[in-house]
Structure formats: C-alpha cells, structure tokens
Write a protein that holds these residues in place. Structure first.
Motif, PDB file in Angstrom:
ATOM      1  N   UNK A  61       3.612  -0.299  -6.156  1.00 17.74           N
ATOM      2  CA  UNK A  61       3.982  -1.309  -7.145  1.00 17.74           C
ATOM      3  C   UNK A  61       5.327  -1.954  -6.821  1.00 17.74           C
ATOM      4  N   UNK A  62       6.270  -1.168  -6.315  1.00 12.15           N
ATOM      5  CA  UNK A  62       7.553  -1.726  -5.890  1.00 12.15           C
ATOM      6  C   UNK A  62       7.337  -2.714  -4.740  1.00 12.15           C
TER       7      UNK A  62
ATOM      8  N   UNK B 234       2.083 -14.072  -0.891  1.00 13.39           N
ATOM      9  CA  UNK B 234       3.474 -13.669  -0.691  1.00 13.39           C
ATOM     10  C   UNK B 234       3.781 -13.554   0.802  1.00 13.39           C
ATOM     11  N   UNK B 235       5.051 -13.411   1.187  1.00  6.31           N
ATOM     12  CA  UNK B 235       5.382 -13.272   2.610  1.00  6.31           C
ATOM     13  C   UNK B 235       4.581 -12.139   3.255  1.00  6.31           C
ATOM     14  N   UNK B 236       4.086 -12.389   4.463  1.00 12.98           N
ATOM     15  CA  UNK B 236       3.267 -11.387   5.136  1.00 12.98           C
ATOM     16  C   UNK B 236       4.082 -10.127   5.413  1.00 12.98           C
ATOM     17  N   UNK B 237       3.599  -8.979   4.976  1.00 13.93           N
ATOM     18  CA  UNK B 237       4.349  -7.742   5.180  1.00 13.93           C
ATOM     19  C   UNK B 237       4.078  -7.135   6.553  1.00 13.93           C
ATOM     20  N   UNK B 238       4.843  -6.114   6.864  1.00 17.43           N
ATOM     21  CA  UNK B 238       4.552  -5.235   7.984  1.00 17.43           C
ATOM     22  C   UNK B 238       3.978  -3.955   7.395  1.00 17.43           C
TER      23      UNK B 238
ATOM     24  N   UNK C 232      -2.947  -2.387   0.332  1.00 18.15           N
ATOM     25  CA  UNK C 232      -1.716  -2.962  -0.216  1.00 18.15           C
ATOM     26  C   UNK C 232      -1.320  -4.199   0.593  1.00 18.15           C
ATOM     27  N   UNK C 233      -1.433  -4.096   1.911  1.00 14.55           N
ATOM     28  CA  UNK C 233      -1.157  -5.238   2.791  1.00 14.55           C
ATOM     29  C   UNK C 233      -2.046  -6.425   2.406  1.00 14.55           C
ATOM     30  N   UNK C 234      -3.339  -6.174   2.249  1.00 10.97           N
ATOM     31  CA  UNK C 234      -4.284  -7.237   1.907  1.00 10.97           C
ATOM     32  C   UNK C 234      -3.972  -7.849   0.540  1.00 10.97           C
ATOM     33  N   UNK C 235      -3.606  -7.005  -0.432  1.00 13.04           N
ATOM     34  CA  UNK C 235      -3.292  -7.503  -1.770  1.00 13.04           C
ATOM     35  C   UNK C 235      -2.085  -8.451  -1.734  1.00 13.04           C
TER      36      UNK C 235
END
Length: 241
Positions: free
Chosen positions: A23-24, A57-61, A48-51
């Motif tokens: 959630x964070x 939002x900015x693409x995560x690692x 979580x990455x897909x969500x």
C-alpha cells in the motif's frame, strides 16, 4: 492532499508485495515517485508492478530479493544493481518488510525464531541502509523510514523476539539519525502504524474485530509526508500514526 508530493523522487520499499509495503508503494507512486519494489514473492511483486503501471503512475522497478538469507555482499550487489538501473538516484527507503512467527510463552520459542526475526526486522534494515548510504547522501533530500511496532516500545508477555527486534530497530534509527547530523539532506525516523487491517495484524491478533483497526487510507498520507521535502529537518523521531 498527497498528490505530487513525491514528484521526481526514487524510493525503495521493502516488503512491497503485500500488506503495508504494497500500500505504501502504491501511495508513493500515486504521489509521483518512482518506486523500487523489493520483496521475495515474485508473483505478488509482479501484481503490484502491474497495478502501478495500469494506474498510469511512473513505471516502478521490481526486484525479487530474499532478505532472510542475504549476506553483506548480496546487499552490496543489490545496491550496485539499483544504482545502475536508476542512474545512481535514490531519495529514500521505507523498511516495511517484517517477520512474525506467533505468540507463545518464552519456553516454547526457539533460537531460530529469534534469529530470523532479528535478521528481517533489524539486521536487514541496517544492511540495506548501509549498502545504499553512498546513494542516499548524494540525494538533495533523502528520508529513511523504519516501520516500527508498539511492542517494541512496551514489552509484553509472549512477544519475545518480535518485540525485541522492533525495539532494536528504534535504536538503529536513532544511531542513523545521530550519525547523519553532518548530512543535513539525510533524515531517519520510525513510523509506528498501530493496529491496521494488514495480514500481519490479523495473524498476531486473530480475535481482534476489524472495527478496532485502522484502514490503510488512515496512515498512508503520513507515510507520504515523511518521505517528502515537507518533513525536512525532522529526524530521529518515533512517530505514532
């Protein structure tokens, strides 16, 4: 209220595949941060990455990494991998990963249980903070958050290694804050969420009614604030949310 507070920040979050960590991560991404998701469950991490990407939002690692068996060299390699991926940018860490066995009398607890809880709850945050220190000190504004637990402040029967390891986390935060006094761009704080509807809380307090717990939405704005420039100058604190 928290929109854009973390624009242009890159923040690493452990335990990011579920519970408070998940959630964070989503709240930070929604506030503009590029988040680095670290957890040991590959499929949950991918979700979580897909969500986050699906929300625009900015693409995560996303990095699958098991904190429990990791030794010093592995933490250093993780830091080097992330430094290469982000171009050397890191503006904070949120240590959400947590390890809890079960409540039991001291004579039923084992050495292995204590060791494993210390490795995840205390040693891993120390090792990660140490490994990423070269990146953090290059940030214009870096915040390290340790997620604490109320039993680390007020010891109670049956909490054994979990409470002790969380108490040590509070000590680690104060050590970091004191050592970083020469770096005005760095700060370290403990956030204690209290009773939240998270998987760990449900496991540790199975008889507790849902109505007795907070929702994630009650605490997430404060997490965002403590990682933003608005909290600059606040360090070495234990904050009850």
């Amino acid at each position: 209220m928290t929109a854009a507070l973390l624009n242009n920040k890159t923040i690493l979050i452990t335990g990011a595949s579920q519970g408070i960590g998940e959630q964070v991560a989503k709240a930070y991404a929604a506030a503009g941060a590029t988040v680095i998701l670290v957890a040991r469950h590959q499929k949950k991490l991918e979700k979580v990455y897909d969500d986050i990407t699906a929300a625009g939002h900015p693409e995560p690692f996303a990095i699958c990494f098991d904190l429990l068996p990791a030794e010093e060299a592995e933490f250093d390699r993780l830091a080097a991998t992330i430094a290469e991926a982000t171009g050397g940018k890191l503006d904070g860490i949120v240590h959400c990963a947590s390890y809890f066995y079960a409540l039991s009398p001291l004579d039923f607890q084992t050495v292995a249980e204590w060791v494993n809880q210390y490795r995840i709850n205390t040693v891993a945050p120390m090792a990660l903070t140490r490994a990423f220190f070269p990146l953090l000190k290059e940030s214009a504004d870096a915040s390290v958050i340790f997620v604490g637990e109320s039993h680390g402040e007020t010891p109670k029967a049956y909490w054994g290694g979990f409470g002790a390891s969380k108490a040590a986390l509070n000590y680690l935060c104060k050590v970091a804050a004191d050592e970083w006094e020469r770096f005005p761009n760095l700060r370290a704080n403990v956030l204690v969420p209290g009773p939240v509807n998270s998987p760990q809380r449900i496991k540790s307090h199975p008889g507790e009614a849902k109505s007795e717990r907070k929702e994630y939405t009650d605490i997430l704005p404060q997490f965002v604030w403590w990682s933003s420039e608005e909290s600059k100058g606040r360090t070495g604190e234990i904050v009850y949310l």
